[in-house]
Design a protein around this motif. Structure first.
Motif, PDB file in Angstrom:
ATOM      1  N   ALA A 131       1.142  -1.086   0.042  1.00 25.79           N
ATOM      2  CA  ALA A 131       0.000   0.171   0.083  1.00 25.79           C
ATOM      3  C   ALA A 131       1.025   1.196  -0.180  1.00 25.79           C
ATOM      4  O   ALA A 131       0.504   2.228  -0.460  1.00 25.79           O
ATOM      5  N   PHE A 132       1.925   1.280   0.848  1.00 26.99           N
ATOM      6  CA  PHE A 132       2.828   2.347   0.737  1.00 26.99           C
ATOM      7  C   PHE A 132       3.321   2.830  -0.662  1.00 26.99           C
ATOM      8  O   PHE A 132       3.391   3.843  -1.010  1.00 26.99           O
ATOM      9  N   PHE A 133       4.013   1.683  -1.139  1.00 25.37           N
ATOM     10  CA  PHE A 133       4.440   1.985  -2.402  1.00 25.37           C
ATOM     11  C   PHE A 133       3.376   2.512  -3.549  1.00 25.37           C
ATOM     12  O   PHE A 133       3.836   3.007  -4.755  1.00 25.37           O
ATOM     13  N   MET A 134       2.138   1.914  -3.428  1.00 28.58           N
ATOM     14  CA  MET A 134       1.325   2.375  -4.429  1.00 28.58           C
ATOM     15  C   MET A 134       0.616   3.611  -4.110  1.00 28.58           C
ATOM     16  O   MET A 134      -0.122   4.256  -4.803  1.00 28.58           O
ATOM     17  N   MET A 135       0.930   4.000  -2.891  1.00 33.27           N
ATOM     18  CA  MET A 135       0.258   5.521  -2.478  1.00 33.27           C
ATOM     19  C   MET A 135       1.027   6.553  -3.325  1.00 33.27           C
ATOM     20  O   MET A 135       2.281   6.466  -3.136  1.00 33.27           O
ATOM     21  N   GLU A 136       0.458   7.396  -3.775  1.00 33.98           N
ATOM     22  CA  GLU A 136       1.061   8.747  -4.255  1.00 33.98           C
ATOM     23  C   GLU A 136       1.130   9.846  -3.113  1.00 33.98           C
ATOM     24  O   GLU A 136       1.963  10.702  -3.394  1.00 33.98           O
ATOM     25  N   ASN A 137       0.179   9.818  -2.309  1.00 39.33           N
ATOM     26  CA  ASN A 137      -0.080  11.016  -1.247  1.00 39.33           C
ATOM     27  C   ASN A 137       0.894  10.972  -0.224  1.00 39.33           C
ATOM     28  O   ASN A 137       1.300   9.736   0.557  1.00 39.33           O
ATOM     29  N   LEU A 138       1.558  12.084  -0.028  1.00 37.57           N
ATOM     30  CA  LEU A 138       2.758  11.996   0.966  1.00 37.57           C
ATOM     31  C   LEU A 138       1.991  11.615   2.492  1.00 37.57           C
ATOM     32  O   LEU A 138       2.466  10.887   3.349  1.00 37.57           O
ATOM     33  N   TYR A 139       0.789  12.314   2.833  1.00 39.37           N
ATOM     34  CA  TYR A 139       0.231  11.857   4.084  1.00 39.37           C
ATOM     35  C   TYR A 139      -0.171  10.547   4.143  1.00 39.37           C
ATOM     36  O   TYR A 139       0.042   9.966   5.331  1.00 39.37           O
ATOM     37  N   GLY A 140      -0.637  10.085   3.146  1.00 37.17           N
ATOM     38  CA  GLY A 140      -1.031   8.495   3.113  1.00 37.17           C
ATOM     39  C   GLY A 140       0.131   7.854   3.516  1.00 37.17           C
ATOM     40  O   GLY A 140       0.154   6.761   4.288  1.00 37.17           O
ATOM     41  N   ARG A 141       1.256   8.270   2.956  1.00 39.77           N
ATOM     42  CA  ARG A 141       2.745   7.341   2.954  1.00 39.77           C
ATOM     43  C   ARG A 141       3.076   7.476   4.560  1.00 39.77           C
ATOM     44  O   ARG A 141       3.618   6.596   5.210  1.00 39.77           O
ATOM     45  N   THR A 142       3.011   8.599   5.088  1.00 34.32           N
ATOM     46  CA  THR A 142       3.384   8.794   6.166  1.00 34.32           C
ATOM     47  C   THR A 142       2.452   8.088   7.272  1.00 34.32           C
ATOM     48  O   THR A 142       2.759   7.745   8.279  1.00 34.32           O
ATOM     49  N   CYS A 143       0.993   7.923   7.005  1.00 32.99           N
ATOM     50  CA  CYS A 143       0.245   7.337   7.876  1.00 32.99           C
ATOM     51  C   CYS A 143       0.689   5.779   8.069  1.00 32.99           C
ATOM     52  O   CYS A 143       0.649   5.107   8.996  1.00 32.99           O
ATOM     53  N   ILE A 144       0.720   5.379   6.750  1.00 32.39           N
ATOM     54  CA  ILE A 144       1.385   3.868   6.543  1.00 32.39           C
ATOM     55  C   ILE A 144       2.605   3.615   7.330  1.00 32.39           C
ATOM     56  O   ILE A 144       2.570   2.430   8.021  1.00 32.39           O
ATOM     57  N   LEU A 145       3.473   4.442   7.240  1.00 34.70           N
ATOM     58  CA  LEU A 145       4.800   4.354   8.009  1.00 34.70           C
ATOM     59  C   LEU A 145       4.496   4.315   9.565  1.00 34.70           C
ATOM     60  O   LEU A 145       5.066   3.574  10.328  1.00 34.70           O
ATOM     61  N   GLY A 146       3.466   5.157   9.891  1.00 33.53           N
ATOM     62  CA  GLY A 146       3.231   5.309  11.323  1.00 33.53           C
ATOM     63  C   GLY A 146       2.624   4.135  11.728  1.00 33.53           C
ATOM     64  O   GLY A 146       2.678   3.457  12.909  1.00 33.53           O
ATOM     65  N   LEU A 147       1.755   3.331  10.819  1.00 32.20           N
ATOM     66  CA  LEU A 147       1.000   2.013  11.344  1.00 32.20           C
ATOM     67  C   LEU A 147       2.216   1.002  11.481  1.00 32.20           C
ATOM     68  O   LEU A 147       2.042   0.157  12.294  1.00 32.20           O
ATOM     69  N   ILE A 148       3.085   1.143  10.499  1.00 28.81           N
ATOM     70  CA  ILE A 148       4.048   0.096  10.415  1.00 28.81           C
ATOM     71  C   ILE A 148       5.075   0.098  11.797  1.00 28.81           C
ATOM     72  O   ILE A 148       5.149  -0.714  12.560  1.00 28.81           O
ATOM     73  N   VAL A 149       5.215   1.345  12.078  1.00 26.22           N
ATOM     74  CA  VAL A 149       5.978   1.351  13.459  1.00 26.22           C
ATOM     75  C   VAL A 149       5.082   1.093  14.737  1.00 26.22           C
ATOM     76  O   VAL A 149       5.537   0.468  15.559  1.00 26.22           O
ATOM     77  N   LEU A 150       4.009   1.453  14.748  1.00 23.03           N
ATOM     78  CA  LEU A 150       2.922   1.311  15.744  1.00 23.03           C
ATOM     79  C   LEU A 150       2.591  -0.350  15.944  1.00 23.03           C
ATOM     80  O   LEU A 150       2.826  -0.867  17.094  1.00 23.03           O
ATOM     81  N   LYS A 151       2.565  -1.049  14.704  1.00 17.35           N
ATOM     82  CA  LYS A 151       2.610  -2.481  14.907  1.00 17.35           C
ATOM     83  C   LYS A 151       3.613  -3.058  15.514  1.00 17.35           C
ATOM     84  O   LYS A 151       3.615  -3.919  16.275  1.00 17.35           O
ATOM     85  N   TYR A 152       4.931  -2.651  15.108  1.00 18.16           N
ATOM     86  CA  TYR A 152       6.012  -3.341  15.485  1.00 18.16           C
ATOM     87  C   TYR A 152       6.380  -3.012  17.001  1.00 18.16           C
ATOM     88  O   TYR A 152       6.751  -3.918  17.731  1.00 18.16           O
ATOM     89  N   TYR A 153       6.077  -1.817  17.368  1.00 16.33           N
ATOM     90  CA  TYR A 153       6.098  -1.528  18.869  1.00 16.33           C
ATOM     91  C   TYR A 153       5.180  -2.162  19.876  1.00 16.33           C
ATOM     92  O   TYR A 153       5.411  -2.892  20.614  1.00 16.33           O
ATOM     93  N   TYR A 154       3.734  -2.486  19.201  1.00 19.64           N
ATOM     94  CA  TYR A 154       2.949  -3.205  20.009  1.00 19.64           C
ATOM     95  C   TYR A 154       3.360  -4.570  19.921  1.00 19.64           C
ATOM     96  O   TYR A 154       3.048  -5.149  21.158  1.00 19.64           O
ATOM     97  N   PHE A 155       3.771  -5.286  18.803  1.00 12.38           N
ATOM     98  CA  PHE A 155       4.119  -6.680  19.040  1.00 12.38           C
ATOM     99  C   PHE A 155       5.313  -7.167  19.778  1.00 12.38           C
ATOM    100  O   PHE A 155       5.562  -8.203  20.586  1.00 12.38           O
ATOM    101  N   THR A 156       6.342  -5.957  19.847  1.00 15.87           N
ATOM    102  CA  THR A 156       7.482  -6.250  20.472  1.00 15.87           C
ATOM    103  C   THR A 156       7.720  -5.816  22.004  1.00 15.87           C
ATOM    104  O   THR A 156       8.140  -6.661  22.873  1.00 15.87           O
ATOM    105  N   CYS A 157       6.749  -4.634  22.175  1.00 16.39           N
ATOM    106  CA  CYS A 157       6.881  -4.163  23.650  1.00 16.39           C
ATOM    107  C   CYS A 157       5.503  -4.564  24.435  1.00 16.39           C
ATOM    108  O   CYS A 157       5.703  -4.646  25.679  1.00 16.39           O
ATOM    109  N   ARG A 158       4.501  -4.740  23.865  1.00 15.46           N
ATOM    110  CA  ARG A 158       3.041  -5.000  24.378  1.00 15.46           C
ATOM    111  C   ARG A 158       2.710  -6.480  24.613  1.00 15.46           C
ATOM    112  O   ARG A 158       1.892  -6.910  25.502  1.00 15.46           O
ATOM    113  N   VAL A 159       3.198  -7.208  23.693  1.00 21.75           N
ATOM    114  CA  VAL A 159       2.689  -8.788  23.333  1.00 21.75           C
ATOM    115  C   VAL A 159       3.883  -9.640  23.874  1.00 21.75           C
ATOM    116  O   VAL A 159       5.057  -9.471  23.501  1.00 21.75           O
TER     117      VAL A 159
END
Length: 129
Positions: A87-115
């Motif tokens: 989705a990141f590479f298909m998205m042309e919108n900078l805000y959308g890409r930033t949101c997706i990168l934020g989701l990726i970081v949040l996902k890794y944080y949750y699974f490494t630190c909270r689970v």
């Protein structure tokens, strides 16, 4: 509305069961979706689902204690990362890409630190049936 929850729940349950045998499909996300749908759709079916071996083996530890085996975490993170990066590479919108990168970081944080990562789920829980 309950019918929709039950239909989505059974479809997710079936895909989760197929995912047990096929490494291409992730088991846990489909079973989590099934658990949510069954809980909202029917108490009786929710009770049945919680007594199945599939639930006890793949979800019980996560739902009750927020713990997962390392293999399960890796599969979930890999599967989700592939789709988010696509989705990141298909998205042309900078805000959308930033949101997706934020989701990726949040996902890794949750699974490494909270689970919590466990080596193996205890045998006592597996053999309750």
């Amino acid at each position: 509305m309950k019918f929709i929850y039950l239909a989505v729940g059974f479809i997710s349950f079936a895909l989760g069961c197929v995912g047990i045998a096929l490494p291409v499909l992730p088991t846990t996300p489909f079973l989590l979706l099934a658990a949510v749908c069954f809980a909202r759709g029917s108490r009786r079916i929710d009770r049945w689902f919680r007594q199945t071996r599939v639930y006890q083996k793949h979800l019980e530890g996560f739902i009750e204690k927020r713990e997962m085996e390392r293999k399960t975490k890796v599969i979930i993170l890999t599967f989700a990362s592939v789709f988010l990066l696509a989705a990141f590479f298909m998205m042309e919108n900078l805000y959308g890409r930033t949101c997706i990168l934020g989701l990726i970081v949040l996902k890794y944080y949750y699974f490494t630190c909270r689970v919590k990562t466990v080596k193996r789920i205890e045998q006592g829980r597996k053999n309750r049936l």
